[in-house]
Design a protein around this motif. Structure first.
Motif, PDB file in Angstrom:
ATOM      1  N   CYS A 123       0.810  -1.229   0.000  1.00 33.95           N
ATOM      2  CA  CYS A 123       0.000   0.000   0.000  1.00 33.95           C
ATOM      3  C   CYS A 123       0.838   1.272   0.000  1.00 33.95           C
ATOM      4  O   CYS A 123       0.285   2.364   0.155  1.00 33.95           O
ATOM      5  N   THR A 124       2.156   1.158  -0.187  1.00 38.96           N
ATOM      6  CA  THR A 124       3.010   2.335  -0.316  1.00 38.96           C
ATOM      7  C   THR A 124       4.147   2.014  -1.276  1.00 38.96           C
ATOM      8  O   THR A 124       4.416   0.844  -1.584  1.00 38.96           O
ATOM      9  N   LEU A 143      -1.449  -3.123  -5.595  1.00 44.21           N
ATOM     10  CA  LEU A 143      -1.149  -1.850  -4.937  1.00 44.21           C
ATOM     11  C   LEU A 143      -2.423  -1.247  -4.375  1.00 44.21           C
ATOM     12  O   LEU A 143      -3.358  -0.920  -5.113  1.00 44.21           O
ATOM     13  N   GLY A 145      -4.079   1.616  -1.206  1.00 43.92           N
ATOM     14  CA  GLY A 145      -3.817   2.943  -0.680  1.00 43.92           C
ATOM     15  C   GLY A 145      -4.888   3.932  -1.084  1.00 43.92           C
ATOM     16  O   GLY A 145      -5.386   3.905  -2.213  1.00 43.92           O
ATOM     17  N   LYS A 148      -2.599   7.366  -3.350  1.00 46.98           N
ATOM     18  CA  LYS A 148      -1.361   6.964  -4.016  1.00 46.98           C
ATOM     19  C   LYS A 148      -0.746   8.159  -4.728  1.00 46.98           C
ATOM     20  O   LYS A 148      -1.429   8.881  -5.464  1.00 46.98           O
ATOM     21  N   SER A 149       0.527   8.340  -4.552  1.00 44.14           N
ATOM     22  CA  SER A 149       1.217   9.448  -5.214  1.00 44.14           C
ATOM     23  C   SER A 149       1.504   9.105  -6.669  1.00 44.14           C
ATOM     24  O   SER A 149       1.434   7.943  -7.089  1.00 44.14           O
ATOM     25  N   GLU A 152       4.300   6.613  -6.799  1.00 43.51           N
ATOM     26  CA  GLU A 152       3.900   5.248  -6.477  1.00 43.51           C
ATOM     27  C   GLU A 152       3.178   4.578  -7.649  1.00 43.51           C
ATOM     28  O   GLU A 152       3.419   3.409  -7.955  1.00 43.51           O
ATOM     29  N   ILE A 153       2.307   5.312  -8.300  1.00 44.37           N
ATOM     30  CA  ILE A 153       1.600   4.756  -9.464  1.00 44.37           C
ATOM     31  C   ILE A 153       2.586   4.479 -10.590  1.00 44.37           C
ATOM     32  O   ILE A 153       2.521   3.437 -11.260  1.00 44.37           O
ATOM     33  N   ILE A 164      -4.100  -2.552  -9.514  1.00 45.14           N
ATOM     34  CA  ILE A 164      -4.092  -1.320  -8.728  1.00 45.14           C
ATOM     35  C   ILE A 164      -5.503  -1.149  -8.205  1.00 45.14           C
ATOM     36  O   ILE A 164      -6.458  -1.090  -8.986  1.00 45.14           O
ATOM     37  N   GLU A 171      -7.914   9.708  -8.052  1.00 43.62           N
ATOM     38  CA  GLU A 171      -6.875   8.714  -8.298  1.00 43.62           C
ATOM     39  C   GLU A 171      -7.033   8.092  -9.686  1.00 43.62           C
ATOM     40  O   GLU A 171      -6.037   7.848 -10.374  1.00 43.62           O
TER      41      GLU A 171
END
Length: 476
Positions: A123-124, A143, A145, A148-149, A152-153, A164, A171
């Motif tokens: 998750c990070t 993935l 979260g 998500k930044s 991260e993506i 994802i 998001e």
């Protein structure tokens, strides 16, 4: 005050005990459900973990230390994989087990998961980096979260992750932009809040509507998310994801959640013409932290959950999608205990005349925050010797500058517990190391894996130099 058949000798200590905590008939006995499978006592009464004497562990690796029974961890992982595959074989051809990395994750753990056929939920970006370093194939990684930044993506798409789990429309916009720029199609699941709240602590019950995770079924938001994904060439809709909480001891919550989720699954099939191939029911399966907890085993969980999915798919008239689950705590939690050394013992008189022993150890809320954060209950045992002393209600506390710095709120220990003794706390494999901190500038403990009489460090102890290394000193 409680009364006890042993009379006045025990009445003071017993008065402070909670109702669920039974009077111990033998303080040297171990409750098998609480401890890793290879935990025993030797002729001196010392605990042995994975065939290694705790006195030797304390001498070689110091305290506090997380002691992980490698064989126990891997056995539990393989049992979930076996049980769910067998239970879901006639429903959807089997099931996938995604170990929840947030419970406890190291590169060595990832290598075990790879070898034992499990997938991995992260998750990070940090958890993703550990997964990649440990050799987990990208297609076996999911993935999570809620925020998500971009980085991260991007890292997830570059790694070729198998799923994802999308958590918001913002998001989805982000994933579309990044996937389009890379010329790839992102495999996406929709996290759905199904309005089902498991019987657990409010901070870790995650499927009710008023919370930060996922797309709500109320107002059709989850359906609109599916519409949005299907309209984007750079996204591929794999299925729906649901999570109803943590430390769950029955499958009734999954039944209601599955009914609602599969209702949405069927609607997407009928109205949007898309048969989603996957369904993730989450995890949250409980473990025994104390004798008041009675968790279900993988076989019963798998059988009951498979029947729920079969029945609900039949009612909706849809082909059952491939099911996956995420039993992080149920694998990691029981496989590890934390070893401490006693520093002080303080008898405290209570209102009504009772006495509680405050047993201070060399760890605390920096290595186990769950008691302070959630009010979690734990058990413990005198680990380095046997004792013939009578039971005394005790509270195992840490060394930090907080009155709430409690590790074990209520448990019986021998009345002769003293400085220098070792205390072992079982059930600390999930979330304790993951949530550990450097509060009061305390270096975090090591993780020591034991098996077949051998011990090895898989996460080293932090040092004061590690603490100072992050401190930018402008005067230097």
């Amino acid at each position: 005050m409680h009364a006890h058949e042993a009379g006045a000798l025990h009445s003071d200590g017993y008065s402070a005990a909670p109702d669920w905590l039974p009077w111990p008939t033998d303080l040297n006995a171990l409750e098998p459900e609480l401890w890793p499978r290879h935990t025993t006592r030797d002729a001196d009464g010392a605990l042995s973990l994975g065939g290694v004497d705790v006195r030797d562990l304390a001498k070689e690796f110091g305290t506090p230390a997380y002691i992980l029974d490698e064989d126990d961890f891997r056995w539990r992982a393989k049992e979930f994989k076996r049980a769910y595959d067998a239970a879901f074989a006639p429903v959807c051809g089997g099931a996938d087990v995604f170990y929840a990395g947030k419970a406890f994750l190291t590169t060595q753990v990832v290598r075990w998961l790879v070898e034992d056929g499990l997938n991995l939920d992260v998750c990070t970006g940090g958890e993703l980096a550990v997964a990649i370093r440990g050799g987990m194939p990208g297609e076996r990684i999911g993935l999570h979260g809620n925020n998500k930044s971009r980085a991260e993506i991007e890292a997830a798409l570059d790694a070729g992750v198998g799923r994802i789990i999308a958590d918001s429309f913002d998001e989805l916009d982000r994933i579309v932009e990044i996937a389009s720029a890379r010329g790839v199609v992102a495999p996406v699941m929709v996290r759905v809040t199904a309005g089902v709240e498991a019987h657990t602590h409010e901070f870790i019950a995650t499927a009710h509507e008023d919370q930060k995770f996922g797309f709500s079924l109320a107002g059709g938001l989850a359906y609109k998310a599916c519409e949005r994904i299907l309209a984007e060439p750079s996204l591929r809709l794999l299925g729906l994801h649901s999570h109803i909480g943590s430390q769950i001891f029955e499958t009734s919550g999954f039944e209601l959640s599955a009914r609602r989720i599969l209702g949405l699954h069927a609607r997407v099939s009928r109205e949007l013409g898309h048969d989603m191939p996957e369904l993730d029911l989450g995890g949250g399966f409980g473990i025994a932290y104390t004798t008041q907890h009675h968790p279900l085993g993988p076989d019963q969980l798998g059988t009951e959950t498979a029947e729920i999915v079969r029945r609900e798919c039949q009612a909706e008239g849809v082909v059952a999608p491939r099911v996956s689950i995420e039993p992080g705590r149920a694998i990691a939690g029981p496989s590890t205990c934390t070893l401490y050394e006693v520093g002080t013992v303080k008898p405290v008189e209570l209102d009504g005349g009772g006495v509680r022993l405050y047993v201070s150890v060399d760890g605390g809320m920096s290595d186990n925050i769950r008691t302070a954060l959630y009010g979690a209950d734990y058990s413990c045992a005198l680990a380095n010797r046997a004792s013939e002393a009578p039971p005394q209600i005790a509270r195992v506390v840490g060394r930090h500058c907080e009155s709430g710095d409690i590790i074990v709120r209520d448990h019986y220990l021998p009345a002769d517990v003293r400085p220098g003794d070792l205390i072992a706390v079982p059930g600390t494999g999930a979330y304790c190391r993951s949530m550990a901190s450097q509060y009061n500038h305390t270096p975090r403990p090591p993780v020591v894996a034991v098996t077949d009489g051998r011990a090895r460090v898989i996460v080293r102890r932090e040092t004061v130099q590690d603490l100072l290394a992050l401190d930018v000193d402008a005067s230097v």
